[in-house]
Design a protein around this motif. Structure first.
Motif, PDB file in Angstrom:
ATOM      1  N   ALA A  76       0.750  -1.356  -0.324  1.00  0.00           N
ATOM      2  CA  ALA A  76      -0.154   0.105  -0.161  1.00  0.00           C
ATOM      3  C   ALA A  76       0.883   1.195   0.181  1.00  0.00           C
ATOM      4  CB  ALA A  76      -1.042  -0.066   1.147  1.00  0.00           C
ATOM      5  N   GLN A  77       0.356   2.311  -0.596  1.00  0.00           N
ATOM      6  CA  GLN A  77       1.044   3.735  -0.798  1.00  0.00           C
ATOM      7  C   GLN A  77      -0.034   4.683  -0.409  1.00  0.00           C
ATOM      8  OE1 GLN A  77       3.889   3.902  -3.910  1.00  0.00           O
ATOM      9  NE2 GLN A  77       4.344   5.798  -3.519  1.00  0.00           N
ATOM     10  N   PRO A  78       0.566   5.622   0.328  1.00  0.00           N
ATOM     11  CA  PRO A  78      -0.466   6.780   0.489  1.00  0.00           C
ATOM     12  C   PRO A  78      -0.334   7.643  -0.719  1.00  0.00           C
ATOM     13  CG  PRO A  78       1.435   7.133   1.671  1.00  0.00           C
ATOM     14  CD  PRO A  78       1.765   5.730   1.123  1.00  0.00           C
ATOM     15  N   MET A  79      -1.518   8.489  -0.953  1.00  0.00           N
ATOM     16  CA  MET A  79      -1.582   9.294  -2.085  1.00  0.00           C
ATOM     17  C   MET A  79      -2.286  10.586  -1.543  1.00  0.00           C
ATOM     18  SD  MET A  79      -3.237   9.368  -6.020  1.00  0.00           S
ATOM     19  CE  MET A  79      -4.768   9.331  -5.336  1.00  0.00           C
ATOM     20  N   SER A  80      -1.971  11.778  -1.653  1.00  0.00           N
ATOM     21  CA  SER A  80      -2.219  13.013  -1.226  1.00  0.00           C
ATOM     22  C   SER A  80      -2.652  13.655  -2.526  1.00  0.00           C
ATOM     23  CB  SER A  80      -1.427  13.840  -0.453  1.00  0.00           C
ATOM     24  OG  SER A  80      -1.989  14.704   0.335  1.00  0.00           O
ATOM     25  N   GLY A  81      -2.235  14.471  -2.987  1.00  0.00           N
ATOM     26  CA  GLY A  81      -2.733  15.454  -4.155  1.00  0.00           C
ATOM     27  C   GLY A  81      -2.229  14.729  -5.345  1.00  0.00           C
ATOM     28  N   GLY A  82      -1.136  13.800  -5.466  1.00  0.00           N
ATOM     29  CA  GLY A  82      -1.006  12.843  -6.297  1.00  0.00           C
ATOM     30  C   GLY A  82      -0.153  13.518  -7.754  1.00  0.00           C
ATOM     31  N   GLN A  83       0.423  14.803  -7.129  1.00  0.00           N
ATOM     32  CA  GLN A  83       0.991  15.553  -8.323  1.00  0.00           C
ATOM     33  C   GLN A  83       2.347  15.017  -8.734  1.00  0.00           C
ATOM     34  OE1 GLN A  83      -0.628  18.433  -9.938  1.00  0.00           O
ATOM     35  NE2 GLN A  83      -2.310  16.978  -8.910  1.00  0.00           N
ATOM     36  N   THR A  84       2.823  14.304  -7.861  1.00  0.00           N
ATOM     37  CA  THR A  84       4.195  13.552  -8.076  1.00  0.00           C
ATOM     38  C   THR A  84       3.984  12.021  -8.431  1.00  0.00           C
ATOM     39  OG1 THR A  84       5.583  15.034  -6.843  1.00  0.00           O
ATOM     40  CG2 THR A  84       6.636  12.808  -7.415  1.00  0.00           C
ATOM     41  N   THR A 115      -4.378  21.939   0.707  1.00  0.00           N
ATOM     42  CA  THR A 115      -3.917  21.943  -0.533  1.00  0.00           C
ATOM     43  C   THR A 115      -2.828  23.532  -0.630  1.00  0.00           C
ATOM     44  OG1 THR A 115      -5.688  23.549  -1.485  1.00  0.00           O
ATOM     45  CG2 THR A 115      -5.575  21.070  -1.879  1.00  0.00           C
ATOM     46  N   HIS A 116      -1.747  23.581  -1.583  1.00  0.00           N
ATOM     47  CA  HIS A 116      -1.119  24.775  -1.761  1.00  0.00           C
ATOM     48  C   HIS A 116      -2.016  26.132  -1.643  1.00  0.00           C
ATOM     49  CE1 HIS A 116       1.769  21.829  -2.193  1.00  0.00           C
ATOM     50  NE2 HIS A 116       1.647  21.558  -3.627  1.00  0.00           N
ATOM     51  N   ALA A 117      -3.195  26.019  -2.482  1.00  0.00           N
ATOM     52  CA  ALA A 117      -3.914  27.117  -2.786  1.00  0.00           C
ATOM     53  C   ALA A 117      -4.625  27.489  -1.348  1.00  0.00           C
ATOM     54  CB  ALA A 117      -5.037  26.915  -3.605  1.00  0.00           C
ATOM     55  N   THR A 118      -4.858  26.563  -0.295  1.00  0.00           N
ATOM     56  CA  THR A 118      -5.706  27.005   0.882  1.00  0.00           C
ATOM     57  C   THR A 118      -4.655  27.626   1.593  1.00  0.00           C
ATOM     58  OG1 THR A 118      -7.143  25.133   0.399  1.00  0.00           O
ATOM     59  CG2 THR A 118      -6.992  25.863   2.724  1.00  0.00           C
ATOM     60  N   VAL A 119      -3.273  27.088   1.462  1.00  0.00           N
ATOM     61  CA  VAL A 119      -2.252  27.551   2.441  1.00  0.00           C
ATOM     62  C   VAL A 119      -2.089  29.013   2.149  1.00  0.00           C
ATOM     63  CG1 VAL A 119       0.194  27.407   3.114  1.00  0.00           C
ATOM     64  CG2 VAL A 119      -1.017  25.379   2.910  1.00  0.00           C
ATOM     65  N   ALA A 120      -2.062  29.361   0.860  1.00  0.00           N
ATOM     66  CA  ALA A 120      -1.774  30.557   0.409  1.00  0.00           C
ATOM     67  C   ALA A 120      -2.834  31.445   0.732  1.00  0.00           C
ATOM     68  CB  ALA A 120      -1.764  30.615  -1.507  1.00  0.00           C
ATOM     69  N   ARG A 121      -4.083  31.158   0.885  1.00  0.00           N
ATOM     70  CA  ARG A 121      -5.354  32.041   1.228  1.00  0.00           C
ATOM     71  C   ARG A 121      -5.085  32.059   2.628  1.00  0.00           C
ATOM     72  NH1 ARG A 121      -8.300  28.770  -2.210  1.00  0.00           N
ATOM     73  NH2 ARG A 121      -9.238  27.615  -0.482  1.00  0.00           N
ATOM     74  N   ARG A 155      -4.493  21.052  -6.359  1.00  0.00           N
ATOM     75  CA  ARG A 155      -4.370  19.551  -6.017  1.00  0.00           C
ATOM     76  C   ARG A 155      -3.313  19.270  -5.109  1.00  0.00           C
ATOM     77  NH1 ARG A 155      -8.370  16.367  -6.460  1.00  0.00           N
ATOM     78  NH2 ARG A 155      -7.030  14.736  -6.693  1.00  0.00           N
ATOM     79  N   GLY A 156      -2.309  19.815  -5.376  1.00  0.00           N
ATOM     80  CA  GLY A 156      -1.091  19.321  -4.359  1.00  0.00           C
ATOM     81  C   GLY A 156      -1.146  19.709  -3.049  1.00  0.00           C
ATOM     82  N   THR A 157      -0.688  19.130  -2.182  1.00  0.00           N
ATOM     83  CA  THR A 157      -0.752  19.244  -0.928  1.00  0.00           C
ATOM     84  C   THR A 157       0.453  19.282  -0.070  1.00  0.00           C
ATOM     85  OG1 THR A 157      -0.838  16.919  -0.066  1.00  0.00           O
ATOM     86  CG2 THR A 157      -2.868  18.056  -0.512  1.00  0.00           C
ATOM     87  N   SER A 214       4.104  17.003  -0.263  1.00  0.00           N
ATOM     88  CA  SER A 214       5.375  17.638  -0.713  1.00  0.00           C
ATOM     89  C   SER A 214       6.420  17.254   0.220  1.00  0.00           C
ATOM     90  CB  SER A 214       5.104  19.156  -0.833  1.00  0.00           C
ATOM     91  OG  SER A 214       6.569  19.689  -1.098  1.00  0.00           O
ATOM     92  N   ILE A 215       6.081  17.406   1.607  1.00  0.00           N
ATOM     93  CA  ILE A 215       6.900  17.213   2.662  1.00  0.00           C
ATOM     94  C   ILE A 215       7.307  15.570   2.573  1.00  0.00           C
ATOM     95  CG2 ILE A 215       7.024  17.002   5.246  1.00  0.00           C
ATOM     96  CD1 ILE A 215       7.379  19.949   4.243  1.00  0.00           C
ATOM     97  N   ALA A 216       6.492  14.726   2.401  1.00  0.00           N
ATOM     98  CA  ALA A 216       6.798  13.356   2.538  1.00  0.00           C
ATOM     99  C   ALA A 216       7.469  12.973   1.489  1.00  0.00           C
ATOM    100  CB  ALA A 216       5.229  12.733   2.273  1.00  0.00           C
ATOM    101  N   ASN A 217       7.400  13.624   0.158  1.00  0.00           N
ATOM    102  CA  ASN A 217       8.156  13.223  -1.067  1.00  0.00           C
ATOM    103  C   ASN A 217       9.510  13.800  -0.749  1.00  0.00           C
ATOM    104  OD1 ASN A 217       8.118  12.185  -3.748  1.00  0.00           O
ATOM    105  ND2 ASN A 217       8.408  14.243  -4.406  1.00  0.00           N
ATOM    106  N   ASN A 218       9.768  14.969  -0.488  1.00  0.00           N
ATOM    107  CA  ASN A 218      10.956  15.755  -0.242  1.00  0.00           C
ATOM    108  C   ASN A 218      11.860  15.835  -1.524  1.00  0.00           C
ATOM    109  OD1 ASN A 218      13.057  16.881   1.043  1.00  0.00           O
ATOM    110  ND2 ASN A 218      14.116  14.966   1.952  1.00  0.00           N
ATOM    111  N   ASP A 219      11.098  16.374  -2.611  1.00  0.00           N
ATOM    112  CA  ASP A 219      11.982  16.456  -3.894  1.00  0.00           C
ATOM    113  C   ASP A 219      13.037  17.551  -3.694  1.00  0.00           C
ATOM    114  OD1 ASP A 219      12.212  17.929  -6.637  1.00  0.00           O
ATOM    115  OD2 ASP A 219      11.032  16.511  -7.217  1.00  0.00           O
TER     116      ASP A 219
END
Length: 263
Positions: free
Chosen positions: A24-32, A74-80, A104-106, A110-115
């Protein structure tokens, strides 16, 4: 693509239970994750969607005055919603990717992926944030452990990120226009007990704190304090967009611009 099951838990407890399934693998926004699946670079048998967990969404202040952001926000919510509490962090979120990515992205994804070129790791490390999982709390200094590597253990989910609010901060980046990731970016945060500087997009080891710049800026918070500093380019990312030496140079440029923006 290939066949896989999708679990849509509505609570953290149910998500952790679903993560116990084999492969099993978690999926948040799925952008990556979604592009990774399309390229067949990952093949989980179960995707556990975190987007339906309301307790992992939203922005608020805790009793210590920290800005607390749910992992599925989401990033948009954080921005607001972070604008009134932590403008530099809101500005960082508002400039991630494009509108589709921001909606879409969260932050948790982002933190979990650590690109190595992601924006949020710089904001978290530069702020001295705390990453909260379903099991524990991890200081940002201990959490980011290398390119795409974190302190997360098997089955752990980023449920929240807690940001101490500095007296002043700014995020400065130079955009790589094709990917819209930063080519190099610096997050500078000024606290009463010193300055933190986090760099993303530059190092082969991922996001890092620039200790020499922190020391210089803690003594003299001005662009001139960084002017004589330099970083070794040998361990910096080198690709068609820029050499390691170029990225090392940009670390200083972005840090100076961030300091100048704070004033």
């Amino acid at each position: 693509m290939y066949n896989f099951d999708v679990e849509r838990p509505s609570t953290i407890q149910d998500a952790v239970k679903a993560m116990g399934r084999e492969e099993a693998q978690p999926m948040s926004g799925g952008q990556t994750l979604i592009p990774t699946l399309k390229a067949r670079l990952a093949a989980p048998s179960v995707l556990v969607s975190l987007t339906g967990i309301d307790e992992m969404k939203g922005v608020c202040l805790d009793d210590e005055g920290r800005v607390c952001i749910g992992g599925a926000t989401t990033h948009a919510t954080v921005a607001r919603e972070a604008e009134a509490h932590y403008p530099a962090l809101a500005s960082l979120a508002a400039r991630i990717g494009d509108p589709a990515v921001r909606n879409r992205g969260t932050i948790g994804g982002s933190i979990a992926n650590n690109d190595p070129s992601a924006c949020y790791p710089a904001g978290a490390l530069g702020s001295g944030a705390t990453i909260v999982t379903n099991n524990r709390e991890i200081a940002a200094d201990d959490y980011f452990q290398g390119m795409f590597e974190t302190a997360l253990e098997e089955g752990e989910i980023v449920t929240e990120v807690k940001f101490p609010v500095p007296t002043a901060a700014h995020y400065e980046k130079i955009l790589q226009p094709a990917s819209r990731f930063p080519l190099v970016a610096a997050f500078v945060a000024k606290f009463s007990d010193g300055v933190r500087v986090a760099i993303t997009g530059a190092s082969n080891d991922g996001v890092f704190r620039w200790a020499e710049a922190e020391q210089a800026l803690s003594s003299n918070f001005s662009p001139d304090a960084v002017a004589g500093l330099s970083l070794d380019g040998s361990n910096m990312i080198s690709d068609l967009h820029g050499t390691g030496a170029y990225r090392a140079h940009l670390c200083g440029v972005m840090t100076k611009r961030a300091v100048a923006a704070i004033g």
